[in-house]
Motif scaffolding. Structure first.
Motif, PDB file in Angstrom:
ATOM      1  N   CYS A  96      -0.362  -4.776   2.135  1.00  0.00           N
ATOM      2  CA  CYS A  96      -0.252  -5.324   0.777  1.00  0.00           C
ATOM      3  C   CYS A  96      -1.483  -6.182   0.490  1.00  0.00           C
ATOM      4  O   CYS A  96      -1.626  -7.269   1.055  1.00  0.00           O
ATOM      5  N   LEU A  98      -2.098  -7.824  -2.073  1.00  0.00           N
ATOM      6  CA  LEU A  98      -1.762  -8.995  -2.892  1.00  0.00           C
ATOM      7  C   LEU A  98      -1.509 -10.239  -2.035  1.00  0.00           C
ATOM      8  O   LEU A  98      -1.924 -11.338  -2.375  1.00  0.00           O
ATOM      9  N   CYS A  99      -0.791 -10.050  -0.923  1.00  0.00           N
ATOM     10  CA  CYS A  99      -0.410 -11.230  -0.118  1.00  0.00           C
ATOM     11  C   CYS A  99      -0.937 -11.136   1.307  1.00  0.00           C
ATOM     12  O   CYS A  99      -0.608 -11.984   2.139  1.00  0.00           O
ATOM     13  N   CYS A 111       6.172 -12.430  -2.657  1.00  0.00           N
ATOM     14  CA  CYS A 111       5.376 -11.302  -3.145  1.00  0.00           C
ATOM     15  C   CYS A 111       6.289 -10.100  -3.431  1.00  0.00           C
ATOM     16  O   CYS A 111       7.368  -9.978  -2.855  1.00  0.00           O
ATOM     17  N   CYS A 113       6.055  -7.168  -2.410  1.00  0.00           N
ATOM     18  CA  CYS A 113       6.310  -6.351  -1.214  1.00  0.00           C
ATOM     19  C   CYS A 113       7.506  -6.910  -0.439  1.00  0.00           C
ATOM     20  O   CYS A 113       8.329  -6.164   0.072  1.00  0.00           O
TER      21      CYS A 113
END
Ligand SMILES: [Zn+2]
Length: 327
Positions: A96, A98-99, A111, A113
């Protein structure tokens, strides 16, 4: 049973480990093909330290060091290109982006996920016990019912056979009928057993199922309502509280044994009513008679049940006790 939140956290940790192992494997592969990578990495690390110190001490060499880093990164990219590998081949790997597989975004929130993993774990196990997972229509065995004396004027074997037929039809037509069942009768007369057969049948057709005892349900809702859980537990509880509305089939066992507050009664009505409106099936089981249910809950709820649920009465002796006595 471990909470969906714990399982999701473990899945994230596993992702991080796997990604680190893959990164290490790639590095070893490149080192083997071109050992000068090791020296490049060492010089990059030195420059990184120097740059950090420079920032802390307000040093003057900032641009010089940055230029050196860029030059080294260029050399590293060229090295990878010579080996016909992408320039990003040795970068950190994240499932992921994003995080970075921590499960939390920069502001500390969960997040997407992590949320997806939690909902996956809530939905995938259906919350069935190991015993329940083993029960199927094909393994149904009526011999335990055969020699039982009649109960309140009802013959036990025909009753259970009729219950079995209704349950079987409910499971077979699950996709189209949107039916609901109310299983009534004493403990150990086969209510949870038939519910399990239906659950496994419906699960095998790719539908989502969630099983919960009424006690667990109200405990969960009250905890959420009155803020008696926080952090990780709260996250899992919120998913479950939503999932009982969303699952294709909800099985609510042992209704009437739990402590009833005004809030519990209202929450149950909302759950039953919303699922009816959404045409999502429900199986309720209780030791109480419909009149007993009305005493504990409300006429409003029982009239919804009587109007929309097929009642299956279970009769006979407590088979769990009998099995125990027979060893
Ligand atoms: Zn993420």
């Amino acid at each position: 049973m471990e909470s969906a939140y714990t399982l999701a956290g473990r899945a994230l940790a596993q992702r991080r480990t796997q990604n680190q192992e893959e990164q290490e494997r790639r590095r070893n592969q490149v080192l083997k093909a071109d050992p000068t990578l090791s020296e490049l990495e060492a010089r990059l690390a030195q420059c990184g330290t120097a740059l950090a110190r420079c920032v802390l001490e307000n040093g003057k060499n900032y641009e010089t060091i940055q230029a050196a880093i860029q030059k080294l990164q260029g050399e590293k990219a060229a090295l990878l290109r010579r080996l016909h590998l992408p320039e990003t081949y040795l970068d950190d790997i994240y499932t992921c982006p994003l995080c970075h597989d921590t499960g939390y975004n920069e502001s500390g929130g969960r997040c997407t996920c992590l949320k997806q993993l939690i909902s996956l774990y809530v939905s995938s196990n259906a919350n069935l016990t190991e015993y329940m997972k083993e029960q199927t229509f094909d393994h149904a065995d009526f011999h335990l019912f055969a020699d039982q004396p009649s109960d309140g004027g009802r013959e036990v074997l025909p009753c259970i056979k009729k219950a079995y037929d209704i349950a079987r039809r409910f499971a077979d037509t699950f996709d189209t009928s949107h039916a609901n069942l109310l299983l009534t009768g004493s403990a150990g007369t086969g209510k949870t057993y038939l519910s399990s057969c239906i659950a496994n049948h419906v699960l095998s057709r790719g539908k989502t199922v969630y099983y919960q005892t009424a006690f667990q349900l109200f405990d969960l809702l009250e905890k959420l309502k009155f803020g008696r859980c926080d952090g990780d537990e709260k996250e899992g509880a919120e998913y479950t509280a939503q999932y009982i509305y969303d699952a294709d089939l909800l099985i609510l066992d042992d209704l009437g044994t739990e402590f009833i507050s005004a809030y519990s009664a209202a929450a149950l009505f909302d759950l039953i009513n919303t699922r009816l409106i959404r045409e999502k099936s429900c199986i309720l089981s209780t030791n109480l008679t419909p009149a007993g249910l009305e005493q504990i809950y409300s006429r409003r709820l029982t009239s919804r049940l009587m109007g929309n649920y097929t009642v299956i009465p279970f009769v006979g002796r407590d088979l769990r006790m009998r099995k125990f006595q027979n060893g």
